[in-house]
Design a protein around this motif. Structure first.
Motif, short mmCIF file in Angstrom:
data_model
loop_
_atom_site.label_atom_id
_atom_site.label_comp_id
_atom_site.label_asym_id
_atom_site.label_seq_id
_atom_site.Cartn_x
_atom_site.Cartn_y
_atom_site.Cartn_z
N VAL A 290 -7.16 -24.94 4.13
CA VAL A 290 -6.42 -24.05 3.41
C VAL A 290 -7.44 -22.60 3.63
O VAL A 290 -6.69 -21.41 3.59
CB VAL A 290 -6.28 -24.38 2.03
N LYS A 291 -8.57 -22.93 3.01
CA LYS A 291 -9.47 -21.70 3.26
C LYS A 291 -9.46 -20.85 4.35
O LYS A 291 -9.59 -19.65 4.42
CB LYS A 291 -10.86 -22.01 2.72
N LEU A 292 -9.29 -21.41 5.52
CA LEU A 292 -9.37 -20.81 6.87
C LEU A 292 -7.93 -20.52 7.26
O LEU A 292 -7.81 -19.90 8.43
CB LEU A 292 -10.00 -21.73 7.79
N GLY A 293 -6.91 -20.50 6.37
CA GLY A 293 -5.64 -19.94 6.69
C GLY A 293 -4.69 -20.87 7.39
O GLY A 293 -3.63 -20.43 7.91
N PHE A 294 -5.12 -22.22 7.93
CA PHE A 294 -4.07 -23.01 8.62
C PHE A 294 -3.18 -23.37 7.64
O PHE A 294 -3.16 -23.49 6.58
CB PHE A 294 -4.93 -24.30 8.84
N ARG A 295 -1.88 -23.45 8.26
CA ARG A 295 -0.58 -23.94 7.86
C ARG A 295 -0.29 -25.22 8.34
O ARG A 295 0.73 -25.73 7.84
CB ARG A 295 0.52 -22.86 8.36
N ASN A 296 -1.20 -26.01 9.03
CA ASN A 296 -1.02 -27.41 9.26
C ASN A 296 -2.26 -28.16 9.43
O ASN A 296 -3.23 -27.50 9.61
CB ASN A 296 -0.21 -27.72 10.48
N ILE A 297 -2.46 -29.38 9.16
CA ILE A 297 -3.41 -30.10 9.16
C ILE A 297 -3.16 -31.64 9.96
O ILE A 297 -2.06 -32.04 9.23
CB ILE A 297 -4.42 -30.46 7.99
N PHE A 298 -3.92 -32.04 10.88
CA PHE A 298 -3.26 -33.40 11.27
C PHE A 298 -4.38 -34.38 11.15
O PHE A 298 -5.40 -34.36 11.58
CB PHE A 298 -3.19 -33.35 12.80
N LEU A 299 -4.19 -35.22 10.10
CA LEU A 299 -5.03 -36.22 9.68
C LEU A 299 -5.02 -37.53 10.60
O LEU A 299 -4.34 -38.25 10.54
CB LEU A 299 -4.68 -36.96 8.20
N ARG A 300 -5.94 -37.44 11.57
CA ARG A 300 -6.11 -38.45 12.74
C ARG A 300 -7.35 -39.36 12.45
O ARG A 300 -8.38 -38.84 12.28
CB ARG A 300 -6.38 -37.77 13.88
N PRO A 301 -7.01 -40.68 12.50
CA PRO A 301 -8.22 -41.81 12.40
C PRO A 301 -8.73 -41.68 13.92
O PRO A 301 -8.37 -41.11 14.53
CB PRO A 301 -7.54 -43.04 12.25
N ILE A 302 -10.03 -42.22 13.59
CA ILE A 302 -10.90 -42.15 14.80
C ILE A 302 -10.32 -43.14 15.74
O ILE A 302 -9.52 -44.22 15.62
CB ILE A 302 -12.45 -42.77 14.55
N SER A 303 -10.55 -42.81 17.24
CA SER A 303 -9.83 -43.61 18.06
C SER A 303 -10.58 -44.75 18.62
O SER A 303 -12.04 -44.78 18.44
CB SER A 303 -9.58 -42.70 19.40
N PRO A 304 -9.95 -46.01 18.71
CA PRO A 304 -10.86 -47.37 18.94
C PRO A 304 -11.15 -47.30 20.64
O PRO A 304 -11.24 -48.30 21.28
CB PRO A 304 -10.05 -48.47 18.54
N TYR A 305 -11.32 -46.22 21.26
CA TYR A 305 -11.58 -46.21 22.64
C TYR A 305 -12.91 -45.42 22.86
O TYR A 305 -13.32 -44.85 22.21
CB TYR A 305 -10.65 -45.44 23.28
N GLY A 306 -13.38 -45.67 24.18
CA GLY A 306 -14.49 -45.01 24.75
C GLY A 306 -15.69 -45.07 23.58
O GLY A 306 -15.99 -45.82 23.10
N PHE A 307 -16.60 -44.03 23.99
CA PHE A 307 -17.79 -43.68 23.22
C PHE A 307 -17.61 -43.93 21.74
O PHE A 307 -18.43 -44.55 21.23
CB PHE A 307 -18.47 -42.50 23.48
N ALA A 308 -16.48 -43.68 21.18
CA ALA A 308 -16.23 -43.71 19.81
C ALA A 308 -16.71 -45.08 19.36
O ALA A 308 -16.94 -45.33 18.19
CB ALA A 308 -14.91 -43.32 19.53
#
Ligand code: SF4
Length: 501
Positions: A290-308
């Motif tokens: 909100v502080k940075l003026g975004f009008r959307n946010i995508f709450l994504r969990p971490i991916s169960p793939y790759g290096f993660a």
């Protein structure tokens, strides 16, 4: 002699006489296909085949099935059930053509087949994010850039897509480290698009650290969109996204400001990845957006793939913890909307659009038939072709289950209709998967054989222990519960799906 053609009986949708309706309302009804689920101790949801839903008191589904709901004992519910295609006075409903048109519309994202083409333009990166999903290599190893021959072959495949509108997305590593490759690819794609009559949207995914004014000018001249990463306030972002000087947040922020100034507010978006640290700060993360003026946010969990998956201490958490985080963050987002600041959560918006509108929603991670192959294809830096972005992340772990071929040698038909794609297609519709086939949320959810394979060891998946299912089931249930409990929230949710900001 000319044979007389009998007049065709025209079906009309005009209102019939009152007697006709009284007769219908007192007749026994037939059940149309619908599914149901308890969403709380008092309420349950009924969802029909085209995704229309009613939230009703517990026990209503049983009463409907036992044919105990009548016009005389519950006219309001009876009318809702009739009007929303849950029951019909005829075994084959009069308005069957309306139901089938609505069903076709919901699935019409399939009409254009694969439109998103991801080019992993380089595997090089100057960040060492602990959750990185690919095995990025250091910035100076140019042999990990996509070759011009592979770029040409990828564009050639892309031009064979039946879709007129195509998205060409450049990913890394850090895509901007191979800016010359991006320029080459965009210039070649533009020439090919004229020949093949295609409209191309270009997207560059970047952490924005290597961004220069020259690049910005090029993006502006070529209408290129920017997708970046922002994990929240600097103490979270810099902890997640390592750079030797610890200045990833500052660089991302400067980049966002410059992109907005040159390209326009709407042409730069940011994505959040939720780590174990982020789980502790849902409100602070929303406030930062909100502080940075975004009008959307995508709450994504971490991916169960790759290096993660390798940094277990920082990156592995139970889905229930993510859901707790999600609900707290969503509450904060709703609060901002109530206070007059429009900001929407993207995952909720995708689901709400499926629930509250008749329109098709082709979000690749949440569709049936699945997004992989049908909507997205990935060309890796080394010329290998994968069914989805997640499939290439598995390949970085030396698992090539979803490898569909190689650029320059595998034909369009072999990629999209070959043995591997056919095999995956057996399990990519949730309508035919055990658990999903009778789930009330089937039309809002999707199928993801790659996720099933990565987390459960086989593509079919087992819903009772699936984290994909657990996450979607609870988020959808929670959205329904919120709308049912507070009409103000439903009103806010409706603004999220009308593109008005
Ligand atoms: S994955 Fe779970 S929530 Fe989604 S349709 Fe299947 S059973 Fe329902």
């Amino acid at each position: 002699m000319i044979e007389k053609v009998p007049p065709v009986e025209r079906k009309t949708r005009k209102f019939l006489s009152l007697d006709h309706y009284s007769e219908i309302l007192t007749k026994e009804y037939y059940l149309l296909p619908f599914r149901f689920l308890r969403i709380s101790n008092e309420r349950e949801i009924l969802v029909n085949e085209i995704g229309d839903f009613l939230v009703v008191p517990i026990g209503t589904a049983a009463r409907i099935i036992e044919k105990k709901v009548t016009w005389s004992n519950d006219p309001e519910l009876y009318g809702d059930l009739l009007a929303n295609f849950f029951i019909s006075p005829l075994p084959v409903p009069d308005l069957l053509d309306v139901i089938s048109t609505r069903y076709r519309t919901k699935k019409s994202f399939l009409e254009n087949f694969t439109s998103l083409h991801i080019f992993v333009i380089s595997l090089r990166c100057e960040h060492t994010c602990h959750y990185c999903q690919v095995s990025r290599v250091t910035a100076d190893r140019h042999m990990y850039d996509m070759s011009k021959e592979h770029i040409d072959a990828g564009i050639d495949i892309m031009m064979q897509s039946p879709s007129k509108n195509i998205t060409m997305e450049f990913q890394g590593g850090e895509a901007l480290l191979a800016f010359d490759n991006i320029q080459y690819a965009v210039n070649r794609a533009k020439q090919a698009a004229i020949k093949h009559n295609k409209i191309i949207t270009y997207v560059v995914c970047s952490n924005l650290a290597p961004l220069t004014d020259e690049m910005l000018l090029y993006f502006k001249e070529n209408n290129i969109l920017i997708s970046t990463s922002l994990d929240g306030p600097s103490f979270i972002h810099n902890n997640n996204r390592h750079k030797p000087k610890g200045d990833s947040y500052e660089l991302a922020l400067n980049g966002i400001i410059k992109c907005r100034r040159v390209l326009g507010e709407d042409n730069v978006s940011a994505l959040l990845t939720t780590t174990n640290l982020s789980l502790l700060y849902p409100e602070e993360i929303v406030d930062e957006y909100v502080k940075l003026g975004f009008r959307n946010i995508f709450l994504r969990p971490i991916s169960p793939y790759g290096f993660a998956t390798r940094g277990a201490a920082k990156n592995k958490y139970d889905t229930s913890l993510f859901l707790e985080f999600y609900k707290k963050a969503l509450t904060k987002i709703i609060e901002h909307n109530i206070n007059g600041y429009f900001i929407r959560e993207d995952y909720a918006s995708i689901i709400l659009k499926k629930m509250l509108t008749p329109f098709p929603v082709g979000y690749v991670d949440l569709q049936s038939p699945a997004g992989l192959i049908n909507s997205v294809i990935v060309f890796n830096y080394d010329g290998k072709i994968y069914a989805s972005d997640e499939a290439r992340m598995l390949a970085e772990m030396r698992d090539f289950t979803f490898l569909l071929g190689s650029l320059g040698t595998t034909s369009y038909n072999e990629i999209f209709y070959g043995e591997k794609s056919t095999e995956i297609s057996d399990v990519f519709t949730n309508e035919s998967l055990a658990g999903c086939s009778d789930c009330a949320f089937q039309s809002y959810c999707g199928a993801d054989p790659v996720y099933n394979y990565a987390t459960q060891g086989e593509q079919y998946g087992f819903r009772p222990t699936s984290s994909f299912c657990q996450k979607n089931m609870e988020i959808i249930r929670y959205l329904v519960e919120l709308m049912d409990a507070d009409k103000r929230i439903e009103k806010i949710f409706r603004t999220w799906i009308t593109d008005k900001s």
